[in-house]
Design an enzyme around this catalytic site. Structure first.
Site, PDB file in Angstrom:
ATOM      1  N   GLN A   1     -11.212  -3.696  -5.097  1.00  0.00           N
ATOM      2  CA  GLN A   1     -10.271  -4.095  -6.302  1.00  0.00           C
ATOM      3  C   GLN A   1     -10.955  -4.141  -7.637  1.00  0.00           C
ATOM      4  OE1 GLN A   1      -6.974  -5.094  -5.178  1.00  0.00           O
ATOM      5  NE2 GLN A   1      -6.867  -4.547  -7.542  1.00  0.00           N
TER       6      GLN A   1
ATOM      7  N   ASP B   1      -9.094   4.697  -0.383  1.00  0.00           N
ATOM      8  CA  ASP B   1      -8.371   4.855  -1.729  1.00  0.00           C
ATOM      9  C   ASP B   1      -8.823   5.891  -2.528  1.00  0.00           C
ATOM     10  OD1 ASP B   1      -7.120   2.290  -3.343  1.00  0.00           O
ATOM     11  OD2 ASP B   1      -9.042   1.626  -3.899  1.00  0.00           O
TER      12      ASP B   1
ATOM     13  N   LYS C   1      -1.183  -7.473  -0.772  1.00  0.00           N
ATOM     14  CA  LYS C   1      -1.732  -5.884  -0.034  1.00  0.00           C
ATOM     15  C   LYS C   1      -1.727  -6.896   1.386  1.00  0.00           C
ATOM     16  CE  LYS C   1      -3.950  -2.790  -3.423  1.00  0.00           C
ATOM     17  NZ  LYS C   1      -5.154  -3.318  -4.258  1.00  0.00           N
TER      18      LYS C   1
END
Ligand code: NDP
Length: 285
Positions: A97, A120, A53
């Site tokens: 994460q 997200d 990422k």
């Protein structure tokens, strides 16, 4: 019949190039997009995802920061860091994460992210926005799947879409996004009886179970678009999907490979959401 194989790497590169121009424009206007990624513990797969990422951010002109915490960290320390990042004007997206270590309450961590920075889309506010058709941050993996369908001119409206898997990060938001675009939806789970009776009726079949090769050619309608979200590490170290690629490619109309299918799209969608968040921040400034 042999399916058209949808190359996620090529598509992801195209999308990143389109969005890089938007990112550069923001930087010229003094609002370089910024993403903070929080990682707790040393799960090797998570560490690889986080590094990928950060590299993708660099290529897209996005400022990125990795905030690593040891496994022993107390949940409040992470929440405190998230609050600092919520207030940091250089950061437009915050991603935690997952999975977090067992002693963490993921829901509380996600709830502490500012809804304007929840790239997200897992904060309950953003989940509600998705359910009611007012999406702000579409969850990255299902959004990547939608882009794959759109870029390949695969019609969604009026089609029968079957989603296998009901997780909060893939299956459920996937079904909602397809529903929002006018598909008739069936969601299958491990409790579904006669799974093949459902999958064989799918014009669009999205599989996200984490069960290698569980979808075989006899479970697929001829000409269907089959999207394989699964990523499974086999004993020989190779990655494989939830779909039996070799047999299904003889029946499906479109098929995504693993690796090189949905995976690269997920990261591209994260970059798009971070840039979109920076554009909204500029509009508010
Ligand atoms: P989860 O384990 O959270 O969910 C799996 C789902 O599959 C559950 O709803 C489960 O049903 C269902 N399921 C399991 N076995 C069967 C079966 N035999 N028949 C029907 N349904 C079944 O996984 P995730 O959604 O997080 O991930 C799914 C896969 O996608 C994994 O391989 C993961 O690595 C991959 N993934 C890939 C991403 C990408 O970027 N490409 C991103 C995220 C995930 P039940 O609820 O009844 O248990």
């Amino acid at each position: 019949m042999s399916a058209k194989i949808i190359d996620g790497n090529v598509l992801a590169r195209e999308i990143r190039a389109e969005w890089k121009a938007r990112s550069d424009l923001l930087t010229e206007q003094g609002m370089q997009p910024g993403l903070a990624v929080i990682i707790v513990g040393s799960n090797p797969a998570s560490s690889i995802y986080v590094r990928n990422k950060a590299r993708a951010c660099d290529e897209a002109g996005i400022h990125s920061e990795i905030h690593s915490f040891p496994e022993s960290t107390n949940q409040n320390e992470v929440i405190l860091r998230i609050r600092e990042l919520n207030a940091d004007p250089r950061i437009h997206g915050i991603l935690v994460q997952l999975p977090l270590p067992n002693h963490f309450e993921s829901r509380e961590i996600i709830a502490s992210i500012s809804v304007e920075k929840d790239v997200d889309g897992f904060h309950l506010y953003n989940v509600g926005a998705l359910v009611t058709g007012n999406t702000v941050f579409p969850p990255c993996t299902p959004f990547g799947v939608i882009k794959m369908l759109e870029k390949n001119n695969i019609a969604i409206e009026g089609r029968h879409a079957v989603v296998v898997g009901r997780s909060n990060i893939v299956g459920k938001p996937m079904a909602l996004m397809l529903l929002e675009r006018g598909a008739t939806i069936t969601i299958c789970t491990s409790k579904t009886r006669n799974l093949a009776d459902h999958t064989r009726r799918a014009d669009i079949l999205v599989v996200a179970t984490g069960r290698p090769h569980m979808i075989t050619s006899d479970m697929v309608k001829p000409g269907a678009a089959v999207i394989d979200v699964g990523i499974n590490r086999m004993p020989d170290g190779k990655l494989t999907g939830d779909v039996d690629f070799e047999s299904v490619k003889e029946v499906a109309g479109h098929l995504t490979p693993v690796p090189g299918g949905v995976g690269p799209m997920t990261i591209s969608m994260l970059l798009c959401s971070t840039i979109a968040a920076a554009e909204r921040a500029l509009a508010r400034a």
